[in-house]
Write a protein that holds these residues in place. Sequence first.
Motif, short mmCIF file in Angstrom:
data_model
loop_
_atom_site.label_atom_id
_atom_site.label_comp_id
_atom_site.label_asym_id
_atom_site.label_seq_id
_atom_site.Cartn_x
_atom_site.Cartn_y
_atom_site.Cartn_z
N SER A 149 24.80 -40.77 -109.73
CA SER A 149 25.01 -42.22 -109.82
C SER A 149 24.56 -42.93 -108.54
N ALA A 150 24.17 -44.17 -108.69
CA ALA A 150 23.69 -44.97 -107.56
C ALA A 150 24.75 -45.13 -106.47
N PRO A 151 26.02 -45.39 -106.81
CA PRO A 151 27.02 -45.53 -105.74
C PRO A 151 27.20 -44.25 -104.92
N ILE A 152 27.13 -43.10 -105.58
CA ILE A 152 27.27 -41.83 -104.84
C ILE A 152 26.04 -41.58 -103.98
N LYS A 153 24.87 -41.90 -104.51
CA LYS A 153 23.65 -41.78 -103.70
C LYS A 153 23.74 -42.65 -102.47
N ARG A 154 24.30 -43.85 -102.63
CA ARG A 154 24.47 -44.77 -101.50
C ARG A 154 25.46 -44.19 -100.48
N ILE A 155 26.55 -43.61 -100.96
CA ILE A 155 27.54 -42.99 -100.06
C ILE A 155 26.90 -41.86 -99.27
N VAL A 156 26.11 -41.03 -99.95
CA VAL A 156 25.45 -39.91 -99.28
C VAL A 156 24.48 -40.43 -98.22
N GLN A 157 23.67 -41.43 -98.55
CA GLN A 157 22.71 -41.98 -97.59
C GLN A 157 23.41 -42.60 -96.39
N GLU A 158 24.50 -43.34 -96.65
CA GLU A 158 25.24 -43.95 -95.54
C GLU A 158 25.85 -42.88 -94.63
N LYS B 240 24.64 -39.91 -94.13
CA LYS B 240 23.53 -39.34 -93.35
C LYS B 240 23.20 -40.25 -92.18
N ASP B 241 23.16 -41.56 -92.42
CA ASP B 241 22.85 -42.52 -91.36
C ASP B 241 23.89 -42.49 -90.25
N ARG B 242 25.16 -42.25 -90.61
CA ARG B 242 26.25 -42.24 -89.64
C ARG B 242 26.47 -40.85 -89.04
N GLY B 243 25.73 -39.85 -89.50
CA GLY B 243 25.88 -38.50 -88.97
C GLY B 243 27.10 -37.78 -89.50
N LEU B 244 27.60 -38.17 -90.67
CA LEU B 244 28.78 -37.57 -91.25
C LEU B 244 28.48 -36.75 -92.50
N CYS B 245 27.21 -36.46 -92.74
CA CYS B 245 26.82 -35.68 -93.92
C CYS B 245 26.59 -34.23 -93.51
N ILE C 184 33.78 -35.36 -100.92
CA ILE C 184 34.12 -36.43 -99.99
C ILE C 184 35.47 -36.08 -99.37
N THR C 185 35.54 -36.13 -98.05
CA THR C 185 36.77 -35.75 -97.35
C THR C 185 37.53 -36.97 -96.85
N ASP C 186 38.75 -36.73 -96.42
CA ASP C 186 39.59 -37.82 -95.91
C ASP C 186 39.14 -38.30 -94.54
N THR C 187 38.20 -37.60 -93.92
CA THR C 187 37.66 -38.02 -92.62
C THR C 187 36.32 -38.73 -92.77
N ASP C 188 35.97 -39.12 -94.01
CA ASP C 188 34.71 -39.79 -94.35
C ASP C 188 33.49 -38.89 -94.24
N HIS C 189 33.69 -37.59 -94.08
CA HIS C 189 32.57 -36.66 -94.13
C HIS C 189 32.16 -36.47 -95.58
N VAL C 190 30.87 -36.30 -95.80
CA VAL C 190 30.33 -36.05 -97.13
C VAL C 190 29.65 -34.69 -97.07
N ILE C 191 30.05 -33.79 -97.97
CA ILE C 191 29.53 -32.43 -97.97
C ILE C 191 28.74 -32.22 -99.25
N LEU C 192 27.50 -31.76 -99.10
CA LEU C 192 26.62 -31.52 -100.24
C LEU C 192 26.63 -30.03 -100.56
N SER C 193 26.80 -29.71 -101.85
CA SER C 193 26.84 -28.32 -102.29
C SER C 193 25.87 -28.11 -103.44
N ALA C 194 25.30 -26.92 -103.51
CA ALA C 194 24.37 -26.58 -104.59
C ALA C 194 25.11 -26.01 -105.80
#
Length: 114
Positions: free
Chosen positions: A25-34, A36-41, A55-65
Amino acid sequence: MKLVNIGFGNMVCIDRVIAIVVPESAPIKRIVQESKDRGLCIDATYGRKTRTVLITDTDHVILSALKPEALKRRLDAVDTGTDPAADADADPAADETDTGTDPAADPTAEDTGS
């Protein structure tokens, strides 16, 4: 602290995960990109297609295969203390990532037709 394997030997503390979502979804893609920009991916896909976003409680976003269903099964197993491989209904291939190989395209496969 309970850890769960999110693929390729990478572990995540399940107490910190607040959402497990698919990345289409577009909102999740936006969250992932943001993130990455903030260094939290954190990219734990090892170059493979992202199938799950944690998505973690510390605003980190973790990508898994791994597929979301496989991660849920692993989370449930950690919560209950059971082995996900012991589940008779579990599809062992669902826990692994798609290798991109097509058994029908395998020239060494035995021809069972005609």
